[in-house]
Design a protein around this motif. Structure first.
Motif, short mmCIF file in Angstrom:
data_model
loop_
_atom_site.label_atom_id
_atom_site.label_comp_id
_atom_site.label_asym_id
_atom_site.label_seq_id
_atom_site.Cartn_x
_atom_site.Cartn_y
_atom_site.Cartn_z
N ASN B 14 -8.31 -24.39 -12.21
CA ASN B 14 -7.68 -23.08 -12.23
C ASN B 14 -6.36 -23.10 -11.46
O ASN B 14 -6.35 -23.15 -10.24
N GLN B 15 -5.25 -23.06 -12.21
CA GLN B 15 -3.94 -23.05 -11.57
C GLN B 15 -3.64 -21.63 -11.10
O GLN B 15 -3.41 -20.73 -11.89
N VAL B 16 -3.67 -21.41 -9.78
CA VAL B 16 -3.51 -20.05 -9.26
C VAL B 16 -2.04 -19.75 -8.98
O VAL B 16 -1.52 -18.72 -9.40
N LEU B 17 -1.37 -20.62 -8.25
CA LEU B 17 0.05 -20.43 -7.98
C LEU B 17 0.82 -21.54 -8.69
O LEU B 17 0.50 -22.71 -8.53
N SER B 18 1.83 -21.16 -9.48
CA SER B 18 2.60 -22.20 -10.16
C SER B 18 4.08 -21.98 -9.92
O SER B 18 4.77 -21.38 -10.72
N GLY B 19 4.55 -22.42 -8.77
CA GLY B 19 5.97 -22.36 -8.46
C GLY B 19 6.42 -21.03 -7.91
O GLY B 19 7.34 -20.41 -8.45
N VAL B 20 5.83 -20.59 -6.83
CA VAL B 20 6.25 -19.33 -6.20
C VAL B 20 7.50 -19.59 -5.35
O VAL B 20 7.54 -20.52 -4.55
N GLU B 21 8.53 -18.79 -5.62
CA GLU B 21 9.74 -18.83 -4.78
C GLU B 21 9.87 -17.46 -4.16
O GLU B 21 9.91 -16.45 -4.85
N LEU B 22 9.90 -17.40 -2.85
CA LEU B 22 9.92 -16.08 -2.22
C LEU B 22 10.62 -16.19 -0.88
O LEU B 22 10.40 -17.13 -0.12
N SER B 23 11.51 -15.22 -0.63
CA SER B 23 12.13 -15.21 0.69
C SER B 23 12.03 -13.79 1.24
O SER B 23 12.39 -12.83 0.56
N ILE B 24 11.46 -13.68 2.41
CA ILE B 24 11.24 -12.37 3.00
C ILE B 24 12.02 -12.28 4.29
O ILE B 24 11.86 -13.10 5.19
N LYS B 25 12.89 -11.26 4.32
CA LYS B 25 13.75 -11.13 5.50
C LYS B 25 13.01 -10.38 6.60
O LYS B 25 12.00 -9.72 6.35
N SER B 26 13.57 -10.45 7.77
CA SER B 26 12.93 -9.83 8.92
C SER B 26 13.04 -8.31 8.84
O SER B 26 14.09 -7.77 8.46
N GLY B 27 11.96 -7.63 9.15
CA GLY B 27 11.96 -6.17 9.17
C GLY B 27 11.67 -5.56 7.81
O GLY B 27 12.13 -6.05 6.79
N GLY B 28 10.82 -4.53 7.80
CA GLY B 28 10.54 -3.84 6.54
C GLY B 28 9.13 -4.12 6.03
O GLY B 28 8.44 -4.99 6.54
N ILE B 29 8.75 -3.31 5.03
CA ILE B 29 7.41 -3.42 4.49
C ILE B 29 7.47 -3.94 3.07
O ILE B 29 8.15 -3.36 2.21
N TYR B 30 6.83 -5.05 2.82
CA TYR B 30 6.81 -5.66 1.51
C TYR B 30 5.42 -5.49 0.90
O TYR B 30 4.43 -5.84 1.53
N ALA B 31 5.35 -4.94 -0.29
CA ALA B 31 4.07 -4.83 -0.97
C ALA B 31 3.95 -5.97 -1.96
O ALA B 31 4.86 -6.20 -2.77
N ILE B 32 2.86 -6.72 -1.86
CA ILE B 32 2.62 -7.78 -2.83
C ILE B 32 1.64 -7.24 -3.85
O ILE B 32 0.51 -6.91 -3.53
N LEU B 33 2.10 -7.12 -5.09
CA LEU B 33 1.27 -6.54 -6.14
C LEU B 33 1.01 -7.55 -7.23
O LEU B 33 1.65 -8.59 -7.29
N GLY B 34 0.10 -7.20 -8.09
CA GLY B 34 -0.21 -8.08 -9.22
C GLY B 34 -1.60 -7.79 -9.71
O GLY B 34 -2.42 -7.27 -8.95
N PRO B 35 -1.88 -8.12 -10.96
CA PRO B 35 -3.23 -7.88 -11.49
C PRO B 35 -4.27 -8.75 -10.78
O PRO B 35 -3.90 -9.66 -10.04
#
Lengths: 260, 236
Positions: B14-35
């Motif tokens: 089961n390939q769960v993550l296939s090439g995630v590119e993500l950059s999160i800057k300092s400060g703030g609220i990030y919502a991670i969504l998805g089915p």
């Protein structure tokens, strides 16, 4: 690691099973001494019980504790702790508390019956030391099995099979091979085969130290020549130490690569 | 704050993550969504080092987390309550986590905020789902770390507690912290999130503000916008 060890240890010390285990040994010790009144003979009977029971309890307790504390482990994994710290801490907590139950449960009746004034003290100490080794070895093996098997039923099954194999089946195969190859010189083979099973190793070690090797016939003489000496004792203890260190080492390595 | 490059993770076949590119800057609220099954929890657990990636690099606070553990001092993590130990008392658990982290904490304020005093010497296994979640929140919010990761923080909470949780989250944001949140409650996401990261089939499908999401999908509310993303991809 000491903190995890402390929490695991306290956790187990509060659990009913540690006391059941402790009380069982206490009762066993008193009953044996009451029926026998001879420390040396009690040590021999005790050996037969310890050799089989200690590995079984170590295996089952180890597997049970590992699976039961799975959620707790996950909580710890998110904390700033090294992985090997978490697992080794839990392992030493379990093995340590089992060993303590064994020491106290057997120590108390034997000391009350005058262990320190008898010459059985060396044999008794050897018995406790091998008991401690067996606890550490089988708890470590159980942790390894539990770590490699996500499925509890499977893990439990493998652990019990392992105990059954080393405690019963191995001996059967060993005897069978001695009978089949009886025309060949088997001294070295049987010595080596003994080394590969911690239960056999412990049993042989204690039996020969107790000077009842005459019961073992020809092979007994060969064994006596090896295990009866200080060198043999040293080698056996080193092999037991290997049996302890190898699974602990594998536990530390495997836990680093596991996903939770 | 967090920099993820080319992250791959496979569980068996089961390939769960296939090439995630993500950059999160300092400060703030990030919502991670998805089915369901899009890899949200796996992504979070990879950041925490609980899941070991097959390939890829994760940097937290400018250090590669591979084989590291000290960086977790800077992270407060709220796990899903399904994975909570049952045979330990609430008070003991709080003391223990404090002892393990050795950082200043203000659990008393949070305990009274959620009215948990009567439960302190009860075992976690005997608590209701909502109460467990409150304990979980206390354990996470009592420290003062620059990065907070909340996995389904709203599970089982009653409306009153939900309001308190939202207030807490806003307070933390004001302190300049970075928060990663996963949730399936779109109303909650809309209220708290500054930015949305949408995971789909193991990749970051969309990253941007709620407004951008609405524009992109031609929808007026977030719930439909999110649903629209899922529809678009199934059509394609």
């Amino acid at each position: 690691m000491l903190k995890i060890l402390k929490y695991s240890f306290y956790d187990l010390m509060r659990s009913r099973w540690s006391y059941v285990y402790f009380l069982f040994y206490l009762a066993l010790g008193f009953v044996l001494l009451f029926l026998n009144n001879d420390l040396s003979k009690a040590v021999i009977t005790l050996m037969n019980v310890i050799i089989v029971l200690v590995p079984l309890i170590g295996t089952i307790f180890g597997v049970m504790y590992f699976y039961n504390s799975k959620e707790f482990t996950e909580l710890l994994l998110a904390q700033p702790l090294r992985r090997s710290t978490i697992f080794l801490g839990q392992y030493f907590g379990v093995a340590g508390s089992l060993t303590l139950s064994l020491f106290l449960g057997l120590g108390v009746p034997f000391i009350l019956y005058g262990l320190f004034r008898s010459d059985a003290i060396f044999n008794f100490t050897l018995l406790l030391v091998t008991g401690a080794f067996l606890t550490f070895i089988f708890t470590a093996l159980a942790f390894n099995i539990a770590l490699s098997n996500e499925n509890r039923i499977k893990g439990f099954g493998y652990a019990v099979l392992l105990w059954l194999f080393l405690a019963v089946i191995y001996d059967g195969l060993f005897l069978l091979s001695l009978i089949v190859f009886e025309e060949y010189p088997l001294d070295t083979f049987s010595l080596a085969a003994t080394m590969f099973n911690p239960i056999d190793l412990s049993r042989t070690l204690i039996l020969l130290k107790l000077d009842i090797s005459a019961l073992l016939g020809y092979t007994g003489a060969v064994f006596k020549k090896f295990f009866g000496t200080d060198f043999g004792l040293l080698v056996s203890l080193v092999v037991l130490l290997f049996w302890t260190i190898l699974p602990i080492w594998r536990l530390a390595i495997k836990s680093k690569r596991k996903d939770f | 704050m967090i920099q993820i490059d080319n992250l791959h993770k496979r569980f068996g076949k089961n390939q769960v993550l296939s090439g995630v590119e993500l950059s999160i800057k300092s400060g703030g609220i990030y919502a991670i969504l998805g089915p369901n099954g899009s890899g949200k929890t796996t992504l979070i657990k990879s950041i925490l080092g609980m899941v070991i990636p097959n390939t890829g690099i994760i940097n937290v606070l400018d250090t590669n987390i591979k084989n590291g553990w000290r960086y977790r001092k800077e992270i407060d993590y709220l796990p899903q309550i399904a994975n909570f130990p049952n045979n330990i008392r609430v008070g003991e658990l709080i003391r223990m986590i404090k002892d393990l982290r050795q950082k200043p904490s203000d659990e008393d304020r949070l305990i009274s905020l959620f009215g948990l005093e009567p439960f302190l010497d009860k075992k976690l296994g005997t608590l209701s789902g909502g109460t467990k979640q409150k304990v979980n929140i206390v354990l996470t919010f009592m420290f003062n770390s620059p990065l907070m990761i909340l996995d389904e923080p709203t599970t089982g909470l009653d409306p009153g507690s939900l309001i308190r949780l939202k207030k807490l989250i806003q307070e933390e944001k004001k302190k300049g912290k970075t928060l990663l949140i996963t949730s399936h409650i779109m109303q909650f996401v809309e209220e708290v999130a500054d930015e949305i990261v949408y995971l789909l089939e193991g990749k970051v499908y969309f990253k941007g503000s709620i407004e951008e999401l609405k524009q992109k999908t031609d929808q007026v509310d977030v719930e439909h916008a999110i649903a629209a993303i899922a529809m678009q991809t199934t059509d394609a």
